[in-house]
Design a protein around this motif. Structure first.
Motif, PDB file in Angstrom:
ATOM      1  N   LEU A 132     -47.429 -73.148   4.984  1.00 25.71           N
ATOM      2  CA  LEU A 132     -48.740 -73.677   5.368  1.00 25.71           C
ATOM      3  C   LEU A 132     -48.675 -74.132   6.823  1.00 25.71           C
ATOM      4  O   LEU A 132     -47.695 -74.743   7.252  1.00 25.71           O
ATOM      5  CB  LEU A 132     -49.132 -74.847   4.474  1.00 25.71           C
ATOM      6  N   LEU A 133     -49.718 -73.851   7.567  1.00 23.80           N
ATOM      7  CA  LEU A 133     -49.701 -74.161   8.995  1.00 23.80           C
ATOM      8  C   LEU A 133     -49.468 -75.647   9.242  1.00 23.80           C
ATOM      9  O   LEU A 133     -48.677 -76.017  10.113  1.00 23.80           O
ATOM     10  CB  LEU A 133     -51.012 -73.719   9.649  1.00 23.80           C
ATOM     11  N   SER A 158     -54.647 -75.790   6.052  1.00 25.17           N
ATOM     12  CA  SER A 158     -54.041 -75.750   4.722  1.00 25.17           C
ATOM     13  C   SER A 158     -53.710 -74.318   4.297  1.00 25.17           C
ATOM     14  O   SER A 158     -53.179 -74.097   3.215  1.00 25.17           O
ATOM     15  CB  SER A 158     -54.974 -76.397   3.695  1.00 25.17           C
ATOM     16  N   LYS A 159     -54.029 -73.358   5.159  1.00 25.76           N
ATOM     17  CA  LYS A 159     -53.717 -71.959   4.861  1.00 25.76           C
ATOM     18  C   LYS A 159     -52.329 -71.592   5.369  1.00 25.76           C
ATOM     19  O   LYS A 159     -51.781 -72.245   6.258  1.00 25.76           O
ATOM     20  CB  LYS A 159     -54.752 -71.036   5.504  1.00 25.76           C
ATOM     21  N   LYS A 160     -51.775 -70.515   4.796  1.00 28.03           N
ATOM     22  CA  LYS A 160     -50.502 -70.002   5.264  1.00 28.03           C
ATOM     23  C   LYS A 160     -50.664 -69.430   6.677  1.00 28.03           C
ATOM     24  O   LYS A 160     -51.755 -68.947   7.035  1.00 28.03           O
ATOM     25  CB  LYS A 160     -49.974 -68.918   4.333  1.00 28.03           C
TER      26      LYS A 160
END
Length: 265
Positions: A214-215, A257-259
Motif C-alpha cells: 500500500l502506498l 490506501s491503494k497498492k
C-alpha cells in the motif's frame, strides 16, 4: 477621478512600462491583480517555467494556468495579453461593437485582452503561439461576451494564430487541484530540509521494487528506513509526480490506501 478610471494617460503609461511586452521572465501582463476589480478571486502565483509572478483574475484562470503550466508542450505563458493593434490588424471591423468596451465616464477606448497567449512546441518540436480565452460556460449566454469573443476571434485569425475558447467544463477541477498539490515541491524554498534529488531516486526505486505494498505503508516505511523526518516520503512522492518521473492519474483523487501497482501508470 476614480482610481481605476481608464484614461489616455494611463494607456500611455502602461505602454511605457512595457505592459503586454517581453517574453518569459520579462513579460509584463497588461493588467495586474491589484489594479482593477475582477469578477472572481484574484491570485498572484510564481510561475515555475517563467520564474515570474503571474497575475490571474479568477479561480478559473488559475485553474487554466496550472493545467497549461503542467503540460510539457507549453514553454511560456503570457496572461492578460493586450490586443493593442486590434483595429489595424482586423480589416473588417466596422460591424464590431468596440463602443461596448469604452470607459463610461471618459469614453476612452479600453484595451481588449486575451486571457492567455502560450508558446508551445508541436509534435515536431517547433515552437508556435496559440491564444486561449477562458470563460465559465454560463458567461457564454451573455451578448457582450459574444461581442468580445468575436473581436478576439477575428484578431487572432488575422494574425494566423490558433485561438480557442476554453470553458470550465474543459478544465477539470481535480486535475488542477492535484497539479497545485505537487507543483509546490518544485519551488525552491529555504528550510525544505530535503535532499530532493538523491532521496527521490531512492524513493523511486522503492516504488518500483514494491508494487504490491500500500502506498501509505511504503511511504511510512521509507521515512523509517532512510532515517528522514516524518512526511519526507510523501513530499518526495509529490516531487516525483511534479517532475513526471512517475505517472499517476492526475484527474482522480490520489488514494494512498491503494497498492503502488494500482496507482502508477
Amino acid at each position: 477621478m476614480a482610481k481605476n478610471e481608464w484614461t489616455e494617460g494611463k494607456y500611455r503609461r502602461f505602454l511605457t512600462e512595457g505592459r503586454g511586452q517581453g517574453a518569459g521572465k520579462e513579460y509584463v501582463p497588461w493588467t495586474k491583480t491589484y489594479e482593477f476589480s475582477s469578477m472572481g478571486r484574484a491570485t498572484r502565483i510564481l510561475g515555475i517555467k517563467t520564474g515570474r509572478i503571474h497575475h490571474l483574475h479568477s479561480d478559473l484562470q488559475l485553474r487554466a494556468f496550472l493545467i497549461f503550466e503542467f503540460c510539457h508542450r507549453v514553454q511560456d505563458i503570457m496572461e492578460c495579453f493586450p490586443l493593442i493593434d486590434v483595429k489595424a490588424v482586423i480589416d473588417d471591423h466596422e460591424d464590431l461593437r468596440f463602443d461596448k468596451f469604452c470607459n463610461k465616464e471618459t469614453r476612452e477606448q479600453m484595451v481588449i485582452t486575451t486571457n492567455f497567449l502560450l508558446a508551445v512546441k508541436d509534435s515536431a518540436e517547433n515552437e508556435k503561439y496559440v491564444a486561449r480565452t477562458v470563460k465559465n460556460s454560463t458567461e457564454l449566454t451573455r451578448k457582450i461576451s459574444f461581442e468580445k469573443l468575436e473581436i478576439e476571434r477575428r484578431y487572432w485569425l488575422a494574425k494566423d494564430i490558433e485561438w480557442k475558447v476554453v470553458t470550465d467544463k474543459q478544465l477539470p477541477k481535480q486535475l488542477a487541484k492535484n497539479i497545485e498539490w505537487v507543483r509546490d515541491t518544485l519551488l525552491d524554498r529555504e528550510g525544505d530540509g530535503v535532499e530532493k534529488e538523491q532521496l527521490s531516486v531512492i524513493l523511486h526505486k522503492h516504488l518500483l521494487d514494491n508494487p504490491h505494498i500500500l502506498l501509505r505503508d511504503l511511504l511510512k516505511q521509507f521515512d523509517k528506513t532512510e532515517g528522514v523526518p516524518k512526511g519526507t516520503g510523501l513530499y518526495l512522492f509529490r516531487y516525483l509526480a511534479a517532475k513526471k518521473e512517475i505517472r499517476i492519474d492526475m484527474n482522480s483523487v490520489i488514494d494512498f490506501s491503494k497498492k503502488v501497482s494500482d496507482l502508477l501508470l
